[in-house]
Design a protein around this motif. Structure first.
Motif, short mmCIF file in Angstrom:
data_model
loop_
_atom_site.label_atom_id
_atom_site.label_comp_id
_atom_site.label_asym_id
_atom_site.label_seq_id
_atom_site.Cartn_x
_atom_site.Cartn_y
_atom_site.Cartn_z
N ALA A 183 27.09 40.49 45.77
CA ALA A 183 28.15 41.31 45.19
C ALA A 183 29.25 40.45 44.59
O ALA A 183 30.42 40.61 44.90
CB ALA A 183 28.72 42.23 46.26
N ALA A 184 28.88 39.51 43.73
CA ALA A 184 29.88 38.63 43.14
C ALA A 184 30.99 39.39 42.42
O ALA A 184 32.17 39.06 42.58
CB ALA A 184 29.20 37.63 42.19
N PRO A 185 30.67 40.41 41.60
CA PRO A 185 31.75 41.11 40.90
C PRO A 185 32.73 41.79 41.84
O PRO A 185 33.94 41.78 41.61
CB PRO A 185 31.01 42.14 40.03
N LEU A 186 32.22 42.40 42.91
CA LEU A 186 33.09 43.08 43.87
C LEU A 186 34.03 42.09 44.54
O LEU A 186 35.24 42.32 44.65
CB LEU A 186 32.24 43.81 44.92
N VAL A 187 33.49 40.95 44.99
CA VAL A 187 34.31 39.93 45.64
C VAL A 187 35.32 39.35 44.65
O VAL A 187 36.50 39.18 44.96
CB VAL A 187 33.43 38.83 46.24
N LEU A 188 34.84 39.04 43.45
CA LEU A 188 35.71 38.46 42.43
C LEU A 188 36.91 39.36 42.14
O LEU A 188 38.06 38.91 42.14
CB LEU A 188 34.92 38.24 41.14
N MET A 189 36.64 40.64 41.88
CA MET A 189 37.73 41.54 41.52
C MET A 189 38.66 41.79 42.70
O MET A 189 39.89 41.87 42.52
CB MET A 189 37.16 42.87 41.01
N ALA A 190 38.14 41.88 43.90
CA ALA A 190 38.99 42.08 45.08
C ALA A 190 39.92 40.90 45.29
O ALA A 190 41.12 41.07 45.56
CB ALA A 190 38.13 42.30 46.32
N VAL A 191 39.38 39.70 45.14
CA VAL A 191 40.20 38.51 45.30
C VAL A 191 41.26 38.43 44.20
O VAL A 191 42.43 38.13 44.46
CB VAL A 191 39.32 37.24 45.29
N ALA A 192 40.86 38.70 42.97
CA ALA A 192 41.79 38.63 41.85
C ALA A 192 42.97 39.59 42.05
O ALA A 192 44.13 39.21 41.86
CB ALA A 192 41.07 38.95 40.55
N VAL A 193 42.68 40.83 42.44
CA VAL A 193 43.75 41.81 42.62
C VAL A 193 44.57 41.49 43.86
O VAL A 193 45.81 41.60 43.86
CB VAL A 193 43.18 43.25 42.70
N GLY A 194 43.90 41.10 44.95
CA GLY A 194 44.61 40.79 46.18
C GLY A 194 45.57 39.62 46.03
O GLY A 194 46.71 39.66 46.50
N LEU A 244 41.80 43.98 34.49
CA LEU A 244 41.13 44.62 35.62
C LEU A 244 40.30 45.82 35.18
O LEU A 244 39.45 46.30 35.93
CB LEU A 244 42.14 45.03 36.68
N ASP A 245 40.55 46.29 33.96
CA ASP A 245 39.69 47.31 33.36
C ASP A 245 38.65 46.68 32.45
O ASP A 245 37.99 47.37 31.67
CB ASP A 245 40.53 48.31 32.55
N GLN A 246 38.52 45.34 32.54
CA GLN A 246 37.56 44.55 31.76
C GLN A 246 37.82 44.68 30.25
O GLN A 246 36.90 44.65 29.44
CB GLN A 246 36.12 44.94 32.09
N GLY A 247 39.09 44.81 29.90
CA GLY A 247 39.46 44.83 28.48
C GLY A 247 39.74 43.41 28.00
O GLY A 247 39.61 42.43 28.73
N LYS A 248 40.14 43.31 26.73
CA LYS A 248 40.44 42.02 26.11
C LYS A 248 41.94 41.90 25.86
O LYS A 248 42.58 42.85 25.42
CB LYS A 248 39.68 41.89 24.78
N LEU A 249 42.47 40.73 26.14
CA LEU A 249 43.89 40.51 25.91
C LEU A 249 44.17 40.33 24.42
O LEU A 249 43.40 39.68 23.71
CB LEU A 249 44.36 39.26 26.66
N GLY A 250 45.28 40.88 23.97
CA GLY A 250 45.68 40.75 22.57
C GLY A 250 47.10 40.25 22.47
O GLY A 250 47.86 40.26 23.44
N ALA A 251 47.48 39.80 21.28
CA ALA A 251 48.82 39.25 21.07
C ALA A 251 49.91 40.29 21.30
O ALA A 251 51.04 39.96 21.64
CB ALA A 251 48.92 38.69 19.66
N SER A 252 49.56 41.58 21.14
CA SER A 252 50.57 42.63 21.26
C SER A 252 51.12 42.74 22.67
O SER A 252 52.21 43.31 22.88
CB SER A 252 49.98 43.98 20.84
N LEU A 253 50.41 42.22 23.66
CA LEU A 253 50.87 42.30 25.04
C LEU A 253 52.06 41.38 25.30
O LEU A 253 52.82 41.59 26.24
CB LEU A 253 49.73 41.94 26.00
N GLY A 254 52.22 40.35 24.49
CA GLY A 254 53.33 39.43 24.68
C GLY A 254 53.13 38.42 25.78
O GLY A 254 54.09 37.80 26.25
#
Length: 438
Positions: A183-194, A244-254
């Protein structure tokens, strides 16, 4: 505190890749002590990191404001839901424990993974009024999770539970090994958010301290530094939500401008640290120092507030924000290469963190050195000091000696615990990562 002494707690072994380890898990119920021993064995023998995931009843009173909420369609919530669904089909224990739809999931990630996050990024946060207490939804007065539950391993049939979603890897571990959920994705996302929630808590604490100090100081330049750093939060929060929604970062976010402001603040902290260290190096060994001499390099160090203490809090805020950015960078790169989740995550997290560790260690060293200084009596033509002068010297001595309290940080890698509250609608709240209790 919930009493789990009569509870049966399902526990999953979550692998982050195909691993082969001796059959040490088994399928027999175990105590919390036995589970702790099992974690140690798996961490020592497994070629890839292996986390454990327990499911507990959701506490009646839970401060959800401390965590980061994610809706039911977020990757983390989906990975967790799929694990639950697959496990319930073949495990009556798991089905019964998760039937209500709302639970508290307790994930423990081994120290070898925690070390990849950067030494010391996750540290104990002492709860006020509780001796040795650690903040968390499942802790008791001694700071440890209830130790008398019966833990039941969830077996092979749960192995496909982490499947689904971009970059998911799931399946039974290598032939001949013990049954593990990959469950690499589950562990990865839990660690990232935690971890993100953990450092954001440090950011909030730093802001509270800075606001109070600056109200006393009326220092416009420091107030500008604070405002510029605090202004980075919006971009970081939005970038966190997108990733965390697996989107892509853009310049508009600043985010680029936020990172520039954070790096500028870290540069100021580095220069201030160098000046502090240089000033302390000039103090002769074993000689007492007058307050007036000390305050030239450390203005306000003898007062409840002061410029020096504001500089310390600004450095803490910049470090906390930078740590959040490092996690964001790690998640972005990990998701861009889903076939290599954990190695990418570790590699990117490691970048820049050495600088933060050196800065934090340097500041801690300055505080310890300051706290060890002996203060000299002020030079005066008068043979006797007034009561006010004596009181000021004593107060200053106490304040300076207290600077070293808590400054020495144990940077050794520890197991990391992350609590995830799952609601009936499938949404989750991830609480700040903490050192796991042993």
């Amino acid at each position: 505190m919930i009493d789990y002494r009569k509870a049966t707690v399902p526990v999953w072994a979550l692998a982050t890749g195909d691993v082969q380890v001796p059959a040490v898990v088994g399928d027999e119920p175990m105590t919390a002590e036995r589970l702790g021993e099992l974690r140690s064995v798996l961490a020592a023998l497994a070629a890839e990191p292996i986390a454990t995931l327990e499911v507990h009843p959701l506490p009646d009173t839970l401060d959800r404001s401390r965590g980061i909420p994610l809706d039911a369609v977020s990757p983390l919530a989906q990975h967790l839901s799929q694990l639950i669904t697959q496990s319930a089909r073949s495990s009556s224990v798991a089905a019964k424990a998760t039937a209500a739809g709302e639970n508290l999931y307790h994930m423990v990630v081994p120290a070898k993974v925690a070390a990849q996050f950067g030494q010391g990024i996750v540290r104990p946060m002492v709860a006020k009024g509780v001796a040795c207490g650690i903040r968390g939804p499942l802790v008791n007065s001694t700071g440890s999770i209830a130790a008398h539950a019966t833990f039941v391993p969830v077996g092979k049939a749960a192995a496909a539970g982490a499947a689904g979603g971009a970059g998911a890897t799931a399946g039974v571990a290598a032939a001949g090994s013990v049954a593990l959920t990959v469950a690499a994705p589950l562990v990865l996302m839990a660690v990232a958010v935690g971890v993100s929630a953990h450092v954001d808590q440090k950011r909030q604490q730093a802001i509270e301290h800075i606001t109070e100090l600056l109200e006393q100081l009326h220092e416009e330049k420091l107030d500008d530094e604070h405002s510029e750093l605090d202004g980075c939060r919006d971009a970081i929060d939005k970038a966190t939500a997108v990733l965390l929604d697996q989107g892509k970062l853009g310049a508009s976010l600043g985010l680029d401008s936020a990172v520039h402001a954070i790096n500028t603040a870290l540069g100021k902290a580095d220069r201030r640290l160098a000046r502090w260290q240089s000033a302390l190096d000039k103090v002769p060994d074993g000689e007492a120092v007058e307050i007036a001499t000390l305050t030239k390099s450390f203005p306000g160090v003898d007062e409840p507030g002061g410029t020096f203490r504001a500089h310390l809090e600004l450095a803490a805020l910049a470090i906390a924000l930078k740590q959040r950015v490092i996690v964001l960078q790690a998640v972005e790169h990990a998701q861009s290469d889903p076939g290599n989740l954990f190695e990418n995550f570790a590699r990117v997290l490691k970048r820049d963190h050495q600088r933060l560790t050196a800065l934090e260690s340097g500041i801690a060293g300055v505080l310890v050195r300051l706290s060890a200084l002996e203060l000299a009596r002020p030079q005066s033509l008068r043979p006797v000091f007034t009561t006010g002068e004596v009181d000021r010297l004593m107060r200053a001595t106490n304040r300076i000696h207290q600077l070293g309290d808590g400054a020495m940080v144990d940077s050794r890698a520890t197991d990391v615990a992350i609590d995830i509250a799952r609601e009936k609608d499938g949404s989750v709240i991830v609480f700040p990562a903490l050192p796991a209790q042993t």
